[in-house]
Write an enzyme that holds these catalytic residues in place. Sequence first.
Site, PDB file in Angstrom:
ATOM      1  N   HIS A 197      42.612 176.022  66.472  1.00 26.95           N
ATOM      2  CA  HIS A 197      41.574 175.106  65.977  1.00 26.95           C
ATOM      3  C   HIS A 197      41.705 174.931  64.461  1.00 26.95           C
ATOM      4  O   HIS A 197      41.740 173.807  63.947  1.00 26.95           O
ATOM      5  CB  HIS A 197      40.204 175.683  66.337  1.00 26.95           C
ATOM      6  CG  HIS A 197      39.045 174.857  65.911  1.00 26.95           C
ATOM      7  ND1 HIS A 197      38.170 174.278  66.801  1.00 26.95           N
ATOM      8  CD2 HIS A 197      38.572 174.521  64.678  1.00 26.95           C
ATOM      9  CE1 HIS A 197      37.237 173.611  66.139  1.00 26.95           C
ATOM     10  NE2 HIS A 197      37.458 173.768  64.843  1.00 26.95           N
ATOM     11  N   GLU A 198      41.794 176.033  63.740  1.00 23.92           N
ATOM     12  CA  GLU A 198      41.869 175.959  62.278  1.00 23.92           C
ATOM     13  C   GLU A 198      43.209 175.384  61.810  1.00 23.92           C
ATOM     14  O   GLU A 198      43.269 174.708  60.777  1.00 23.92           O
ATOM     15  CB  GLU A 198      41.634 177.343  61.665  1.00 23.92           C
ATOM     16  CG  GLU A 198      40.303 177.993  62.025  1.00 23.92           C
ATOM     17  CD  GLU A 198      39.089 177.123  61.716  1.00 23.92           C
ATOM     18  OE1 GLU A 198      39.184 176.257  60.820  1.00 23.92           O
ATOM     19  OE2 GLU A 198      38.049 177.303  62.381  1.00 23.92           O
ATOM     20  N   HIS A 257      42.919 171.705  61.779  1.00 23.40           N
ATOM     21  CA  HIS A 257      42.246 171.279  60.540  1.00 23.40           C
ATOM     22  C   HIS A 257      43.227 171.294  59.361  1.00 23.40           C
ATOM     23  O   HIS A 257      43.208 170.381  58.520  1.00 23.40           O
ATOM     24  CB  HIS A 257      41.070 172.214  60.231  1.00 23.40           C
ATOM     25  CG  HIS A 257      39.890 172.022  61.113  1.00 23.40           C
ATOM     26  ND1 HIS A 257      39.488 170.797  61.589  1.00 23.40           N
ATOM     27  CD2 HIS A 257      38.990 172.924  61.601  1.00 23.40           C
ATOM     28  CE1 HIS A 257      38.405 170.937  62.328  1.00 23.40           C
ATOM     29  NE2 HIS A 257      38.084 172.213  62.352  1.00 23.40           N
TER      30      HIS A 257
END
Length: 259
Positions: free
Chosen positions: A158-159, A162
């Site tokens: 997820h990160e 980003h």
Amino acid sequence: MSHTEDSPGFKREFERWRSAITSLVPTSTGRSSPLRCDEQNKWEDGKIMQPKEGEAVPEKTEADLKREAKECKRCEKWRDDLTKESPIVRFLLQHIALLPPPPEAIPASESSTPNLPLPITCKPCPPTLAGGYSSTLGILLCQNRFMSKGHMEDALSHELIHAWDGRRFEVKGEWGKDLRAHACTEIRAENLSGDCAWAREFTRRNWAWTKQQQVCVRRRAILSVAANPNCKSREEAERVVNEVWESCSADTRPFDEIY
């Protein structure tokens, strides 16, 4: 077909790929990066790590410190395993390595993960947080929040999405102040990381018989945007997510499709 020399553009692109891939290959010693659980950095100074106004912070006991040290070593062991063995984590790291870092970024060579294209740090976090991304500091993994290595793999992926978005897309002003950009990267991260897989939603007691993935992505994106200090209300968060939903939910880069 006659042989022709590779074009300069192809050679440059090939060298970028080779550098990105070889930078992730473990050193010949086979050792992981050293554990530096006691390393201090700017993550501790950030707002997301601070207690709420008026909330008392109990003094840590010796047992608390021992538990934190154990959690950090486990977190860094899982992190190092995932950056070597996880297909999705390695794929994202390779694609991040192809993009120039933000001008303000702390060099990965100065962190406990110098073999990666950005720092990945383990720290204890408040109960509401599992991880974070900063263009300056890299990625934060909340060592006290993970139920399993698979849970960490989803959070790290997820990160990393980003981080890829932060390097790949231009934003007017700051990411946090551009609610549409915030909503878009959150939709993409929830959609592509595994955060909204059926098994993960089942552990949260959230599931649907139809369109479960879309329901989860939309719900979690709205919650994230609503928590942005620059967002005035949940209604505004819903409006912004709806505005970018069609284009951002269909954007699977750097993947070919949702896995």
